[in-house]
Design a protein around this motif. Structure first.
Motif, PDB file in Angstrom:
ATOM      1  N   LYS A 292       0.819  -1.217   0.000  1.00 38.03           N
ATOM      2  CA  LYS A 292       0.000   0.000   0.000  1.00 38.03           C
ATOM      3  C   LYS A 292       0.853   1.267   0.000  1.00 38.03           C
ATOM      4  O   LYS A 292       1.796   1.412   0.776  1.00 38.03           O
ATOM      5  N   GLY A 293       0.516   2.185  -0.912  1.00 38.19           N
ATOM      6  CA  GLY A 293       1.107   3.517  -0.908  1.00 38.19           C
ATOM      7  C   GLY A 293       2.374   3.661  -1.718  1.00 38.19           C
ATOM      8  O   GLY A 293       2.961   4.742  -1.749  1.00 38.19           O
ATOM      9  N   TYR A 294       2.817   2.580  -2.367  1.00 41.85           N
ATOM     10  CA  TYR A 294       3.999   2.676  -3.226  1.00 41.85           C
ATOM     11  C   TYR A 294       3.655   2.000  -4.542  1.00 41.85           C
ATOM     12  O   TYR A 294       3.528   0.772  -4.613  1.00 41.85           O
ATOM     13  N   ALA A 295       3.481   2.791  -5.577  1.00 48.08           N
ATOM     14  CA  ALA A 295       2.935   2.304  -6.848  1.00 48.08           C
ATOM     15  C   ALA A 295       3.687   1.105  -7.422  1.00 48.08           C
ATOM     16  O   ALA A 295       3.050   0.136  -7.864  1.00 48.08           O
ATOM     17  N   PRO A 296       5.023   1.093  -7.453  1.00 48.03           N
ATOM     18  CA  PRO A 296       5.705  -0.085  -8.002  1.00 48.03           C
ATOM     19  C   PRO A 296       5.377  -1.364  -7.239  1.00 48.03           C
ATOM     20  O   PRO A 296       5.279  -2.437  -7.833  1.00 48.03           O
ATOM     21  N   ALA A 297       5.191  -1.249  -5.916  1.00 43.46           N
ATOM     22  CA  ALA A 297       4.838  -2.432  -5.128  1.00 43.46           C
ATOM     23  C   ALA A 297       3.404  -2.851  -5.399  1.00 43.46           C
ATOM     24  O   ALA A 297       3.098  -4.040  -5.541  1.00 43.46           O
ATOM     25  N   GLU A 298       2.497  -1.884  -5.467  1.00 42.33           N
ATOM     26  CA  GLU A 298       1.091  -2.199  -5.698  1.00 42.33           C
ATOM     27  C   GLU A 298       0.883  -2.899  -7.031  1.00 42.33           C
ATOM     28  O   GLU A 298      -0.004  -3.753  -7.160  1.00 42.33           O
ATOM     29  N   SER A 299       1.705  -2.563  -8.028  1.00 45.06           N
ATOM     30  CA  SER A 299       1.516  -3.137  -9.365  1.00 45.06           C
ATOM     31  C   SER A 299       2.327  -4.404  -9.591  1.00 45.06           C
ATOM     32  O   SER A 299       2.157  -5.084 -10.602  1.00 45.06           O
ATOM     33  N   SER A 300       3.197  -4.752  -8.644  1.00 43.33           N
ATOM     34  CA  SER A 300       4.028  -5.940  -8.788  1.00 43.33           C
ATOM     35  C   SER A 300       3.258  -7.183  -8.387  1.00 43.33           C
ATOM     36  O   SER A 300       2.427  -7.152  -7.472  1.00 43.33           O
ATOM     37  N   ALA A 301       3.547  -8.292  -9.065  1.00 42.45           N
ATOM     38  CA  ALA A 301       2.831  -9.542  -8.781  1.00 42.45           C
ATOM     39  C   ALA A 301       3.021  -9.983  -7.334  1.00 42.45           C
ATOM     40  O   ALA A 301       2.092 -10.478  -6.699  1.00 42.45           O
ATOM     41  N   ASP A 302       4.245  -9.814  -6.802  1.00 43.81           N
ATOM     42  CA  ASP A 302       4.498 -10.239  -5.423  1.00 43.81           C
ATOM     43  C   ASP A 302       4.412  -9.078  -4.446  1.00 43.81           C
ATOM     44  O   ASP A 302       4.760  -9.225  -3.265  1.00 43.81           O
ATOM     45  N   LYS A 303       3.943  -7.900  -4.931  1.00 40.55           N
ATOM     46  CA  LYS A 303       3.784  -6.711  -4.091  1.00 40.55           C
ATOM     47  C   LYS A 303       5.099  -6.301  -3.426  1.00 40.55           C
ATOM     48  O   LYS A 303       5.102  -5.741  -2.334  1.00 40.55           O
ATOM     49  N   TYR A 304       6.221  -6.575  -4.106  1.00 36.69           N
ATOM     50  CA  TYR A 304       7.541  -6.268  -3.549  1.00 36.69           C
ATOM     51  C   TYR A 304       7.712  -6.934  -2.193  1.00 36.69           C
ATOM     52  O   TYR A 304       8.124  -6.304  -1.223  1.00 36.69           O
ATOM     53  N   SER A 308      15.680  -6.315  -3.599  1.00 37.07           N
ATOM     54  CA  SER A 308      17.040  -5.821  -3.509  1.00 37.07           C
ATOM     55  C   SER A 308      16.972  -4.309  -3.324  1.00 37.07           C
ATOM     56  O   SER A 308      15.890  -3.710  -3.317  1.00 37.07           O
ATOM     57  N   LYS A 309      18.131  -3.681  -3.172  1.00 40.52           N
ATOM     58  CA  LYS A 309      18.148  -2.223  -3.140  1.00 40.52           C
ATOM     59  C   LYS A 309      17.491  -1.699  -4.412  1.00 40.52           C
ATOM     60  O   LYS A 309      17.600  -2.297  -5.483  1.00 40.52           O
ATOM     61  N   PHE A 310      16.775  -0.571  -4.307  1.00 40.22           N
ATOM     62  CA  PHE A 310      16.049  -0.088  -5.479  1.00 40.22           C
ATOM     63  C   PHE A 310      16.006   1.436  -5.501  1.00 40.22           C
ATOM     64  O   PHE A 310      16.279   2.109  -4.495  1.00 40.22           O
ATOM     65  N   ASP A 311      15.683   1.954  -6.646  1.00 48.06           N
ATOM     66  CA  ASP A 311      15.502   3.386  -6.820  1.00 48.06           C
ATOM     67  C   ASP A 311      14.079   3.758  -6.428  1.00 48.06           C
ATOM     68  O   ASP A 311      13.116   3.197  -6.956  1.00 48.06           O
ATOM     69  N   VAL A 312      13.943   4.716  -5.510  1.00 48.82           N
ATOM     70  CA  VAL A 312      12.623   5.060  -4.980  1.00 48.82           C
ATOM     71  C   VAL A 312      11.711   5.595  -6.077  1.00 48.82           C
ATOM     72  O   VAL A 312      10.517   5.268  -6.128  1.00 48.82           O
ATOM     73  N   ILE A 313      12.245   6.403  -6.969  1.00 49.57           N
ATOM     74  CA  ILE A 313      11.402   7.032  -7.990  1.00 49.57           C
ATOM     75  C   ILE A 313      10.856   6.000  -8.978  1.00 49.57           C
ATOM     76  O   ILE A 313       9.653   5.929  -9.243  1.00 49.57           O
TER      77      ILE A 313
END
Length: 643
Positions: A292-304, A308-313
């Protein structure tokens, strides 16, 4: 990696949950927003578990705001969702050390903070532990701790583990004041499976339940839109049915919900009412969204779930490339090839299809692959039934999770000599997840079972052969273990060869000392012997392949031809080396002066670090093997005297 950190004026004022008591409800909403951004920023820098923590930000904030932690004991099931909890409980300045050597654990840990009353990392334990705290409170246990309420937060996926129901059944019988929060995000690591998941999706907000349910009135209308239609349909469907309460009420719990787990106002109202008025065990059903609240996680199959380390943007993860395929993928592809030729092969996992590679098998053979949820005990006996019915089941589990099914391995598989094949992933030390996920004990607890065949792959080619061997082995149970991560880069055969049961292989012929390796430390043994060669010492190297049954002839020949024999394995005391020593003792070999050493994991739990540093701490790297050879030959002592 992410130089700019979020602006968090309210969070900056929180050193402990006590500091939250001064905030208004509106400020608590803002605090939750800041907490979410801080969690994202932390995990972007460190990697780790993200999606689950993002799903409980409001819940974490509300519980700490309403209850008096640590006097009130807050217990997180699995606890991979505890990063926001750690930030609010005095560990914010250490968060960027999480899952690193000497840093914070990625899970709750008793010796890390008084706000972690019970350690976790495996599933379905929170209600049992919370009930234990409730009984301790009522019987005056540890009064110096001032025990208060016991609060368990358990995810919907954890309800596929039978231990949760055992605990609820007991809690309902005892009638102790106990608060269970069901974090229902319709997502554990993989999509949840089973009747419980379907049941939860049908639950609806019923008529007000005295003043407790009144606190959650209008829950359907307050749910996020994606949940509203389903809840309304369920209510309409059930209007004409005679229902004797929810499953939870049948177990003796008062049931409140479902409520919106991201609506701070609703959460605070319900929790405050429960705190002041609840009697006996009560379950609060909160609907949340993983990631919830982070678009890349919400759209990912495993919800992040784990990143690994990642770029916030952008959300792009920074993963180091590997030149060799992973052991897990080699296992999966080998099993798929075997299943294409043998229709009796089936595969079972316990809520870890991606982690075990069985997601690939399921794509190819959807009717022959079974994810049973977080239920290893059931997985083992389920495989036993299939084996008794004439199939060839492969039970694919992490070593650390296989431990939960040990009674079933003994009684339902080994005693009945059923040909269940155990594919044991994550054997050995696994890095950032630390002691709770290390595969340290499976050699010892399987090799002591009569009739079991226990194998360990020295490299990815050997793993291919061991899959083929397990397929062919149809008269007894078997297991083969392999480590996490990439292989060694050896050539991989197109087709595995069936190994002769209980027969190892010679790698290099030397003199004076023999090193008998079992499993993936063989590459470190070979490195050690290269260094020793430069010193004029040429050990014999052998790969045992089997810890049960042992290659009796090879071991006795090695003992006869050398002054010293050293065994090397990625496991705890009591495993392969102990069986070799028992054989040598039974044969009277030690009477003739053989020097014997066994290199195993130390008798301690090794905290998280990089795998290389963990193996260094375990004294299991090439340098340690070299030192052991020098020591057993007395070379180190001679050099020391010469200096």
């Amino acid at each position: 990696m992410n130089a700019s950190r979020p602006n968090t004026p309210l969070l900056d004022q929180v050193q402990s949950p006590e500091d939250m008591k001064q905030f208004s409800d509106a400020q608590l909403c803002q605090l939750a927003d800041e907490l979410r951004q801080e969690t994202i920023s932390v995990v972007a820098d460190t990697g780790g578990h993200l999606g689950a923590g993002l799903g409980v930000v409001e819940l974490t904030t509300a519980i700490h705001a309403v209850f008096d932690t640590p006097k009130d004991r807050l217990i997180w099931d699995v606890s991979h969702q505890c990063y926001p909890h750690k930030i609010l409980t005095g560990r914010r300045d250490q968060m960027r050390t999480i899952r690193q050597g000497g840093g914070l654990s990625g899970f709750t840990k008793r010796n890390e903070s008084p706000f972690d009353p019970f350690g976790a990392a495996h599933s379905s334990t929170s209600i049992s532990a919370a009930l234990g705290f409730a009984v301790a409170r009522d019987l005056g246990g540890a009064p110096e701790h001032g025990l208060g309420d016991a609060i368990a937060v358990i995810g919907d996926g954890a309800l596929s583990g039978g231990m949760a129901y055992e605990a609820m059944n007991n809690a309902g019988h005892l009638g102790k004041r106990l608060i269970v929060v069901l974090n229902d995000n319709d997502m554990s690591i993989a999509p949840p499976v089973g009747a419980m998941s379907s049941y939860l999706s049908r639950l609806y907000a019923g008529e007000p339940f005295q003043e407790l349910k009144a606190a959650a009135k209008g829950a359907v209308s307050l749910l996020p839109e994606p949940f509203q239609d389903g809840a309304k349909r369920a209510r309409d469907m059930l209007k004409h049915m005679t229902v004797g309460g929810t499953l939870f009420e049948q177990l003796g719990f008062s049931y409140v919900g479902p409520i919106d787990g991201h609506d701070m106002e609703q959460l605070l109202n319900v929790l405050r009412t429960v705190k002041t008025r609840a009697q006996g065990p009560i379950l609060i059903h909160a609907i949340t969204q993983k990631g919830k609240g982070y678009a890349p996680a919400e759209s990912s199959a495993d919800k992040y779930h784990g990143v690994s380390k990642f770029d916030v943007i952008s959300g792009k993860q920074h993963k180091a490339p590997s030149n060799a395929p992973s052991y897990t993928s080699i296992f999966a592809q080998s099993l798929i090839k075997a299943a294409e030729k043998d229709t009796k092969i089936t595969a079972v996992t316990a809520a870890m299809p991606d982690g075990t590679g069985l997601d690939l098998f399921a794509e190819r053979f959807p009717n022959r692959c079974f994810d049973v949820g977080i239920a290893e005990q059931h997985a083992v006996t389920f495989c036993g039934g299939m084996a008794a019915g004439g199939l060839k089941p492969f039970c694919a589990l992490y070593s650390t999770f296989l431990q939960r099914g040990y009674d079933q391995i003994v009684h339902d598989v080994a005693i009945q000599r059923l040909p269940v094949r155990f594919a044991i992933d994550r054997a050995g030390l696994v890095g950032a997840d630390g002691a709770t996920h290390a595969g340290s004990f499976d050699i010892a607890f399987l090799a002591n079972l009569p009739g079991f065949v226990v194998m360990a792959a020295a490299d990815e080619a050997e793993l291919v052969h061991m899959v083929a061997t397990a397929v062919a082995l149809d008269d007894r149970p078997s297991a083969f273990r392999f480590p996490r991560g990439s292989g060694t880069g050896v050539d991989i055969p197109d087709k595995g060869s069936v190994l002769e049961i209980g027969k190892g292989r010679m790698i290099a012929k030397g003199s004076k000392v023999a090193i008998l390796s079992f499993g993936a430390r063989l590459s470190e043994v070979e490195k050690a012997c290269e260094h020793l060669g430069a010193k004029g010492i040429t050990p014999t190297i052998a790969d045992a392949r089997f810890a049960k049954p042992l290659d009796r002839d090879m071991i006795l020949q090695l003992a006869a031809d050398h002054e010293a024999l050293i065994t090397v394995e990625e496991g705890a005391v009591g495993g392969f080396g102990s069986h070799v020593m028992q054989l040598l003792s039974d044969e009277g070999v030690f009477d003739h002066g053989l020097k014997f050493r066994s290199m195993v994991f130390p008798d301690t739990f090794i905290d998280q670090d990089s795998p290389a540093k963990m193996y260094a701490a375990a004294a299991m790297n090439a340098d340690d093997i070299e030192a052991k050879v020098l020591d057993v030959l007395g070379v180190g002592q001679i050099n020391a005297r010469a200096n």
